[in-house]
Write a protein that holds these residues in place. Structure first.
Motif, PDB file in Angstrom:
ATOM      1  N   ILE A  33      38.994  31.820  34.450  1.00 29.59           N
ATOM      2  CA  ILE A  33      38.107  32.957  34.168  1.00 29.59           C
ATOM      3  C   ILE A  33      37.470  33.490  35.444  1.00 29.59           C
ATOM      4  O   ILE A  33      37.432  34.709  35.665  1.00 29.59           O
ATOM      5  CB  ILE A  33      37.034  32.573  33.134  1.00 29.59           C
ATOM      6  CG1 ILE A  33      37.685  32.189  31.802  1.00 29.59           C
ATOM      7  CG2 ILE A  33      36.039  33.720  32.939  1.00 29.59           C
ATOM      8  CD1 ILE A  33      36.743  31.552  30.792  1.00 29.59           C
ATOM      9  N   ALA A  34      36.979  32.614  36.304  1.00 27.14           N
ATOM     10  CA  ALA A  34      36.320  33.066  37.538  1.00 27.14           C
ATOM     11  C   ALA A  34      37.286  33.857  38.419  1.00 27.14           C
ATOM     12  O   ALA A  34      36.900  34.897  38.976  1.00 27.14           O
ATOM     13  CB  ALA A  34      35.747  31.869  38.293  1.00 27.14           C
ATOM     14  N   ARG A  35      38.515  33.412  38.532  1.00 29.20           N
ATOM     15  CA  ARG A  35      39.508  34.140  39.349  1.00 29.20           C
ATOM     16  C   ARG A  35      39.875  35.473  38.710  1.00 29.20           C
ATOM     17  O   ARG A  35      40.089  36.458  39.427  1.00 29.20           O
ATOM     18  CB  ARG A  35      40.745  33.286  39.561  1.00 29.20           C
ATOM     19  CG  ARG A  35      40.496  32.153  40.563  1.00 29.20           C
ATOM     20  CD  ARG A  35      41.695  31.251  40.781  1.00 29.20           C
ATOM     21  NE  ARG A  35      42.943  31.956  40.999  1.00 29.20           N
ATOM     22  CZ  ARG A  35      44.136  31.434  40.719  1.00 29.20           C
ATOM     23  NH1 ARG A  35      44.244  30.216  40.195  1.00 29.20           N
ATOM     24  NH2 ARG A  35      45.232  32.133  40.932  1.00 29.20           N
ATOM     25  N   LEU A  36      39.946  35.526  37.390  1.00 25.95           N
ATOM     26  CA  LEU A  36      40.230  36.802  36.714  1.00 25.95           C
ATOM     27  C   LEU A  36      39.090  37.787  36.931  1.00 25.95           C
ATOM     28  O   LEU A  36      39.319  38.974  37.212  1.00 25.95           O
ATOM     29  CB  LEU A  36      40.458  36.565  35.220  1.00 25.95           C
ATOM     30  CG  LEU A  36      41.711  35.766  34.853  1.00 25.95           C
ATOM     31  CD1 LEU A  36      41.675  35.367  33.380  1.00 25.95           C
ATOM     32  CD2 LEU A  36      42.972  36.541  35.180  1.00 25.95           C
ATOM     33  N   GLU A  37      37.848  37.295  36.793  1.00 24.75           N
ATOM     34  CA  GLU A  37      36.700  38.166  37.008  1.00 24.75           C
ATOM     35  C   GLU A  37      36.609  38.605  38.466  1.00 24.75           C
ATOM     36  O   GLU A  37      36.247  39.757  38.743  1.00 24.75           O
ATOM     37  CB  GLU A  37      35.424  37.460  36.565  1.00 24.75           C
ATOM     38  CG  GLU A  37      35.338  37.338  35.044  1.00 24.75           C
ATOM     39  CD  GLU A  37      34.168  36.516  34.548  1.00 24.75           C
ATOM     40  OE1 GLU A  37      33.598  35.716  35.340  1.00 24.75           O
ATOM     41  OE2 GLU A  37      33.841  36.666  33.366  1.00 24.75           O
TER      42      GLU A  37
END
Length: 128
Positions: free
Chosen positions: A120-124
């Protein structure tokens, strides 16, 4: 009539007493599985998609489903030890992929394409 499991009789298919169908529930969703025997194997045409709210949920499901012979796929897909395909999808992904700015959505898609387990952090970060 509710029958949680059905076993074969003398007429088959398969050996008498073998499991033919089984009903089960995952997160409130009812499923019926049919024993297709050696003629019908699992493939990617059927998968179970699970939406996760947090990275911890993604990590936990990913770890449990790939354990004991499961395998990682790309873009949030995996196979469990039985060969059944699963999609472990953070709830943030559809929102990020539907961003009104096409360039932002494209960056998110490109980031996702480089991942196995979705982060999630990399997608955001890709969306920023």
């Amino acid at each position: 009539m509710h029958v949680p499991e059905l076993r074969t009789g003398d007429a088959g298919p398969g050996p008498r007493g073998s499991l033919f169908t089984v009903e089960f529930e995952l997160e409130g969703q009812q499923f019926v599985a049919l024993n297709g025997g050696p003629h019908f194997k699992f493939n990617e045409a059927i998968s179970i998609a699970v939406t996760c709210e947090t990275q911890e949920e993604v990590d936990e499901l990913w770890s449990k489903l790939t354990a004991d012979g499961g395998s990682e796929g790309r873009c949030g897909w995996l196979k469990d030890r039985f060969g059944l395909s699963w999609q472990i999808v953070p709830s943030a992904l559809p929102r990020l992929l539907q961003h009104p700015d096409p360039a932002t959505a494209a960056r998110v898609m490109q980031a996702m394409m480089q991942m196995k387990k979705l982060d999630i952090a990399r997608l955001e970060e890709a969306a920023r």
